[in-house]
Design a protein around this motif. Structure first.
Motif, PDB file in Angstrom:
ATOM      1  N   HIS A  48       0.845  -1.193   0.000  1.00 21.90           N
ATOM      2  CA  HIS A  48       0.000   0.000   0.000  1.00 21.90           C
ATOM      3  C   HIS A  48       0.889   1.256   0.000  1.00 21.90           C
ATOM      4  O   HIS A  48       1.891   1.297   0.734  1.00 21.90           O
ATOM      5  CB  HIS A  48      -0.898  -0.010   1.246  1.00 21.90           C
ATOM      6  N   PHE A  50       0.697   4.128   1.342  1.00 25.90           N
ATOM      7  CA  PHE A  50       0.938   4.753   2.647  1.00 25.90           C
ATOM      8  C   PHE A  50       1.907   3.910   3.479  1.00 25.90           C
ATOM      9  O   PHE A  50       2.775   4.448   4.170  1.00 25.90           O
ATOM     10  CB  PHE A  50      -0.387   4.949   3.405  1.00 25.90           C
ATOM     11  N   VAL A  54       5.518   5.015   4.966  1.00 29.54           N
ATOM     12  CA  VAL A  54       5.919   4.805   6.369  1.00 29.54           C
ATOM     13  C   VAL A  54       7.221   3.994   6.418  1.00 29.54           C
ATOM     14  O   VAL A  54       8.123   4.298   7.207  1.00 29.54           O
ATOM     15  CB  VAL A  54       4.794   4.097   7.169  1.00 29.54           C
ATOM     16  N   LEU A  57      10.092   6.211   5.507  1.00 33.56           N
ATOM     17  CA  LEU A  57      10.293   7.152   6.617  1.00 33.56           C
ATOM     18  C   LEU A  57      11.026   6.470   7.775  1.00 33.56           C
ATOM     19  O   LEU A  57      11.961   7.044   8.349  1.00 33.56           O
ATOM     20  CB  LEU A  57       8.928   7.692   7.078  1.00 33.56           C
ATOM     21  N   MET A 113       8.230   0.702  14.491  1.00 31.63           N
ATOM     22  CA  MET A 113       7.255   1.195  13.501  1.00 31.63           C
ATOM     23  C   MET A 113       7.366   0.432  12.183  1.00 31.63           C
ATOM     24  O   MET A 113       6.358   0.118  11.556  1.00 31.63           O
ATOM     25  CB  MET A 113       7.460   2.700  13.246  1.00 31.63           C
ATOM     26  N   LEU A 116       5.765  -2.969  12.646  1.00 33.19           N
ATOM     27  CA  LEU A 116       4.297  -2.890  12.670  1.00 33.19           C
ATOM     28  C   LEU A 116       3.734  -2.576  11.283  1.00 33.19           C
ATOM     29  O   LEU A 116       2.686  -3.089  10.904  1.00 33.19           O
ATOM     30  CB  LEU A 116       3.844  -1.813  13.672  1.00 33.19           C
ATOM     31  N   ALA A 117       4.446  -1.735  10.534  1.00 30.52           N
ATOM     32  CA  ALA A 117       3.934  -1.316   9.221  1.00 30.52           C
ATOM     33  C   ALA A 117       4.132  -2.391   8.152  1.00 30.52           C
ATOM     34  O   ALA A 117       3.260  -2.602   7.315  1.00 30.52           O
ATOM     35  CB  ALA A 117       4.615  -0.016   8.788  1.00 30.52           C
ATOM     36  N   THR A 118       5.286  -3.079   8.184  1.00 32.80           N
ATOM     37  CA  THR A 118       5.568  -4.040   7.102  1.00 32.80           C
ATOM     38  C   THR A 118       5.727  -5.460   7.656  1.00 32.80           C
ATOM     39  O   THR A 118       4.761  -6.180   7.774  1.00 32.80           O
ATOM     40  CB  THR A 118       6.809  -3.618   6.296  1.00 32.80           C
TER      41      THR A 118
END
Lengths: 312, 53
Positions: A48, A50, A54, A57, A113, A116-118
């Motif tokens: 995705h 977003f 992330v 980032l 982070m 959690l995101a990937t």
């Protein structure tokens, strides 16, 4: 009474937001962001937009955090070298403790982070990258061996692999070649800088190759690494991330880089002093363009592939 | 009337506070966005799985 009158000169050294941001080495971060973004976009599979944002980032923040920890540990030698004297800690704007706290906090933040995101493989890879840069390179190799930049360069080479892992959850030939491209590029890039910043490292007692083995040995090393780099860079053209655009870019840039390395190799110290290291400075400038254009070509292949133009 | 002149250091502190506020605000937005994306994409995947069954 004016408020201004109560401040002592020492207080005017108080850091601004920009000083804290400078701890993250924004220029190095831009390279990390770009190469991680290429690794992420070139990876097979989808993510995705977003989540991709992330992920990049987080990789950038992780890179910045290791920069802050590097500045915390290297504050003593940064104060000696003219190139680094204006950094936030040696200039007295930020304390070592503040840099350490920021570095540690952002390291944990970026890893958690990203996990959690990937996925946790990518997060673990990012944690290893930070560990490698701070502990293996900064604390151990940098002050111990003239091969510091060779092994330590791995830390700067991991971001495209982390970006790739964020999408695929693993590693591949392509992501390893992207790593090797930066890994082999780092020594000639830094040694060229050392040739025209020679007194800086000597004064700080950092065992750079030109300080320990002399400038002729450094020139030999630049040439050998540039030849090996050319093989890796051109070889990547024949993988799934390569294509005609990449191949042409790699052939032209590696020919130019090799010519530059040969010119440096053939020079004497007297010639360097006479023209104020003109050839070395040009080679250093070209090295920045070299890496940017190689990864830019991979990006172009990826972007044009859906239109039937990129790839083989 | 009292003379009040802000020292440069006050501007610097204000900039630092503002920067921190923006970073924290961005963190909140990031977490919210990530939650929305995760919930909707996983919800869609679950719905597709149920439809198959």
């Amino acid at each position: 009474m004016s408020d201004a009158s109560i401040h002592t000169p020492a207080q005017t050294k108080e850091a601004s937001f920009g000083d804290f941001f400078a701890l993250l080495k924004p220029r190095v971060m831009s390279l990390v962001v770009f190469t991680a973004m290429v690794g992420l976009l070139a990876a097979p599979g989808s993510i995705h937009p977003f989540v991709a944002f992330v992920a990049i980032l987080c990789i950038a923040i992780g890179g910045g955090a290791s920069g802050a920890l590097n500045m915390w540990y290297d504050a003593d030698i940064d104060a000696i070298m003219t190139r680094t004297q204006s950094r936030p800690i040696p200039s007295g704007k930020v304390t070592g403790g503040e840099a350490y706290a920021i570095g540690m906090t952002l390291s944990v933040f970026s890893v958690v982070m990203l996990g959690l995101a990937t996925n946790w493989f990518a997060a673990g890879f990012l944690a290893f990258t930070i560990f490698f840069y701070v502990v293996i390179y900064t604390m151990w190799l940098k002050r111990w061996t003239p091969q510091n930049i060779v092994i330590g360069g791995a830390a700067g080479a991991f971001p495209p692999m982390v970006g790739w892992a964020a999408v695929t959850g693993g590693v591949s030939v392509e992501s390893t070649l992207m790593f090797l491209l930066i890994f082999m590029w780092t020594p000639p890039h830094f040694w060229a800088l050392c040739l025209f910043m020679k007194t800086d490292y000597r004064d700080a007692g950092v065992p750079m190759l030109n300080v320990t083995h002399g400038r002729p040995a450094t020139r030999n090393h630049i040439l050998v690494y540039t030849i090996l780099l050319a093989a890796i860079a051109i070889g990547m053209a024949f993988t799934s991330v390569g294509g005609m655009i990449y191949l042409v870019t790699a052939l032209v840039l590696n020919a130019m880089f090799l010519v530059g390395a040969v010119r440096i190799w053939r020079r004497s110290d007297a010639a360097c002093e006479a023209d104020e290291h003109k050839v070395e400075k040009r080679f250093f400038g070209l090295s920045l363009l070299y890496l940017f254009l190689h990864f830019g070509a991979i990006l172009a292949e990826v972007a044009l592939a859906p239109h039937g133009l990129g790839g083989w | 009337m009292a003379i009040h002149k802000d020292h440069e250091i006050h501007h610097r502190r204000f900039g630092r506070n503002l920067g921190l506020a923006l970073v924290l605000g961005a963190f909140v937005v990031l977490l919210m966005g990530l939650t929305v994306v995760k919930v909707t994409s996983e919800g869609r995947a679950l719905a597709a799985q149920e439809a198959k069954q």
